[in-house]
Write a protein that holds these residues in place. Structure first.
Motif, PDB file in Angstrom:
ATOM      1  N   VAL A  38       0.945  -1.256   0.097  1.00 27.92           N
ATOM      2  CA  VAL A  38      -0.120   0.142   0.037  1.00 27.92           C
ATOM      3  C   VAL A  38       0.843   1.374   0.105  1.00 27.92           C
ATOM      4  O   VAL A  38       0.646   2.019  -0.978  1.00 27.92           O
ATOM      5  CB  VAL A  38      -1.030  -0.202   1.190  1.00 27.92           C
ATOM      6  CG1 VAL A  38      -1.815   1.349   1.467  1.00 27.92           C
ATOM      7  CG2 VAL A  38      -1.975  -1.041   1.178  1.00 27.92           C
ATOM      8  N   ILE A  39       1.930   1.460   0.678  1.00 30.93           N
ATOM      9  CA  ILE A  39       2.907   2.299   0.755  1.00 30.93           C
ATOM     10  C   ILE A  39       3.664   2.570  -0.686  1.00 30.93           C
ATOM     11  O   ILE A  39       3.629   3.582  -0.861  1.00 30.93           O
ATOM     12  CB  ILE A  39       3.898   2.291   1.920  1.00 30.93           C
ATOM     13  CG1 ILE A  39       3.388   2.249   3.263  1.00 30.93           C
ATOM     14  CG2 ILE A  39       5.047   3.256   1.763  1.00 30.93           C
ATOM     15  CD1 ILE A  39       4.214   2.024   4.405  1.00 30.93           C
ATOM     16  N   LEU A  40       3.906   1.411  -0.952  1.00 28.44           N
ATOM     17  CA  LEU A  40       4.590   1.469  -2.484  1.00 28.44           C
ATOM     18  C   LEU A  40       3.529   2.163  -3.677  1.00 28.44           C
ATOM     19  O   LEU A  40       3.847   2.774  -4.497  1.00 28.44           O
ATOM     20  CB  LEU A  40       4.993   0.259  -2.980  1.00 28.44           C
ATOM     21  CG  LEU A  40       6.316  -0.027  -2.033  1.00 28.44           C
ATOM     22  CD1 LEU A  40       6.847  -1.433  -2.542  1.00 28.44           C
ATOM     23  CD2 LEU A  40       7.608   0.774  -2.189  1.00 28.44           C
ATOM     24  N   LEU A  41       2.271   1.812  -3.622  1.00 29.96           N
ATOM     25  CA  LEU A  41       1.299   1.796  -4.327  1.00 29.96           C
ATOM     26  C   LEU A  41       1.081   3.560  -4.364  1.00 29.96           C
ATOM     27  O   LEU A  41       0.973   4.283  -5.327  1.00 29.96           O
ATOM     28  CB  LEU A  41      -0.160   1.325  -4.212  1.00 29.96           C
ATOM     29  CG  LEU A  41      -1.201   1.807  -4.898  1.00 29.96           C
ATOM     30  CD1 LEU A  41      -1.197   1.313  -6.335  1.00 29.96           C
ATOM     31  CD2 LEU A  41      -2.500   1.239  -4.488  1.00 29.96           C
ATOM     32  N   VAL A  45       1.734   6.546  -7.151  1.00 30.51           N
ATOM     33  CA  VAL A  45       0.787   7.521  -7.374  1.00 30.51           C
ATOM     34  C   VAL A  45       1.245   9.067  -7.239  1.00 30.51           C
ATOM     35  O   VAL A  45       1.009   9.893  -8.246  1.00 30.51           O
ATOM     36  CB  VAL A  45      -0.541   7.113  -6.960  1.00 30.51           C
ATOM     37  CG1 VAL A  45      -1.522   8.402  -6.847  1.00 30.51           C
ATOM     38  CG2 VAL A  45      -1.065   5.910  -7.292  1.00 30.51           C
ATOM     39  N   GLY A  46       1.750   9.240  -5.854  1.00 29.18           N
ATOM     40  CA  GLY A  46       2.315  10.517  -5.803  1.00 29.18           C
ATOM     41  C   GLY A  46       3.465  10.728  -6.932  1.00 29.18           C
ATOM     42  O   GLY A  46       3.556  11.906  -7.437  1.00 29.18           O
ATOM     43  N   TYR A  47       4.283   9.900  -7.375  1.00 27.53           N
ATOM     44  CA  TYR A  47       5.331  10.085  -8.403  1.00 27.53           C
ATOM     45  C   TYR A  47       4.682  10.527  -9.790  1.00 27.53           C
ATOM     46  O   TYR A  47       4.891  11.371 -10.248  1.00 27.53           O
ATOM     47  CB  TYR A  47       6.151   9.106  -8.519  1.00 27.53           C
ATOM     48  CG  TYR A  47       7.100   9.061  -9.759  1.00 27.53           C
ATOM     49  CD1 TYR A  47       8.330  10.002  -9.611  1.00 27.53           C
ATOM     50  CD2 TYR A  47       6.954   8.768 -11.010  1.00 27.53           C
ATOM     51  CE1 TYR A  47       9.373  10.034 -10.426  1.00 27.53           C
ATOM     52  CE2 TYR A  47       7.903   8.697 -11.871  1.00 27.53           C
ATOM     53  CZ  TYR A  47       8.996   9.404 -11.699  1.00 27.53           C
ATOM     54  OH  TYR A  47       9.874   9.478 -12.683  1.00 27.53           O
ATOM     55  N   LEU A  48       3.687   9.726 -10.001  1.00 28.30           N
ATOM     56  CA  LEU A  48       3.152   9.924 -11.363  1.00 28.30           C
ATOM     57  C   LEU A  48       2.219  11.364 -11.363  1.00 28.30           C
ATOM     58  O   LEU A  48       2.378  12.241 -12.303  1.00 28.30           O
ATOM     59  CB  LEU A  48       2.109   8.941 -11.400  1.00 28.30           C
ATOM     60  CG  LEU A  48       2.686   7.572 -11.885  1.00 28.30           C
ATOM     61  CD1 LEU A  48       1.586   6.380 -11.980  1.00 28.30           C
ATOM     62  CD2 LEU A  48       3.228   7.456 -13.126  1.00 28.30           C
ATOM     63  N   ILE A  49       1.688  11.841 -10.155  1.00 33.54           N
ATOM     64  CA  ILE A  49       0.999  13.018 -10.080  1.00 33.54           C
ATOM     65  C   ILE A  49       2.037  14.372 -10.262  1.00 33.54           C
ATOM     66  O   ILE A  49       2.008  15.120 -10.989  1.00 33.54           O
ATOM     67  CB  ILE A  49       0.323  13.073  -8.874  1.00 33.54           C
ATOM     68  CG1 ILE A  49      -0.945  12.187  -8.956  1.00 33.54           C
ATOM     69  CG2 ILE A  49      -0.264  14.617  -8.534  1.00 33.54           C
ATOM     70  CD1 ILE A  49      -1.697  11.976  -7.735  1.00 33.54           C
ATOM     71  N   GLY A  50       3.079  14.036  -9.572  1.00 40.48           N
ATOM     72  CA  GLY A  50       4.237  14.761  -9.518  1.00 40.48           C
ATOM     73  C   GLY A  50       4.878  15.104 -11.009  1.00 40.48           C
ATOM     74  O   GLY A  50       5.026  16.307 -11.176  1.00 40.48           O
ATOM     75  N   GLU A  51       5.027  13.900 -11.658  1.00 38.86           N
ATOM     76  CA  GLU A  51       5.575  13.911 -12.992  1.00 38.86           C
ATOM     77  C   GLU A  51       4.541  14.928 -13.962  1.00 38.86           C
ATOM     78  O   GLU A  51       4.997  15.488 -14.832  1.00 38.86           O
ATOM     79  CB  GLU A  51       5.824  12.452 -13.607  1.00 38.86           C
ATOM     80  CG  GLU A  51       6.432  12.492 -14.833  1.00 38.86           C
ATOM     81  CD  GLU A  51       6.446  11.099 -15.440  1.00 38.86           C
ATOM     82  OE1 GLU A  51       7.642  10.771 -15.926  1.00 38.86           O
ATOM     83  OE2 GLU A  51       5.586  10.173 -14.836  1.00 38.86           O
ATOM     84  N   TYR A  52       3.346  14.434 -13.752  1.00 34.39           N
ATOM     85  CA  TYR A  52       2.258  15.154 -14.503  1.00 34.39           C
ATOM     86  C   TYR A  52       2.251  16.667 -14.456  1.00 34.39           C
ATOM     87  O   TYR A  52       2.353  17.390 -15.234  1.00 34.39           O
ATOM     88  CB  TYR A  52       0.840  14.738 -14.343  1.00 34.39           C
ATOM     89  CG  TYR A  52      -0.113  15.386 -15.014  1.00 34.39           C
ATOM     90  CD1 TYR A  52      -0.404  14.993 -16.424  1.00 34.39           C
ATOM     91  CD2 TYR A  52      -1.059  16.338 -14.463  1.00 34.39           C
ATOM     92  CE1 TYR A  52      -1.620  15.726 -16.996  1.00 34.39           C
ATOM     93  CE2 TYR A  52      -2.119  16.748 -15.193  1.00 34.39           C
ATOM     94  CZ  TYR A  52      -2.365  16.648 -16.441  1.00 34.39           C
ATOM     95  OH  TYR A  52      -3.270  17.219 -17.237  1.00 34.39           O
TER      96      TYR A  52
END
Length: 68
Positions: A38-41, A45-52
């Motif tokens: 869950v932590i890795l998920l 998601v946080g990485y993908l939002i930041g990348e966007y």
């Protein structure tokens, strides 16, 4: 100092991966597999939002390339 920078630039992938998997191992031992996943998920998601937000969404480009 110059020697440390040269060492960092030569082996930064190994250093980062070792540190990341060390933390992953600590998480697995302390909180268990389910909570670690869950932590890795959430981290992914946080990485993908930041990348966007940064404007460099490689995930969206990859998904668009699959549709072609």
């Amino acid at each position: 100092m110059n020697q440390w920078l040269r060492y960092w630039y030569t082996y930064r992938g190994r250093i980062i991966a070792t540190f990341a998997f060390f933390l992953l191992g600590i998480l697995l031992v302390t909180v268990g597999l389910g909570r670690t996943l869950v932590i890795l998920l959430f981290a992914a998601v946080g990485y993908l939002i930041g990348e966007y937000v940064d404007g460099g969404s490689t995930l969206l480009r990859w998904l668009r390339s699959l549709r072609r």
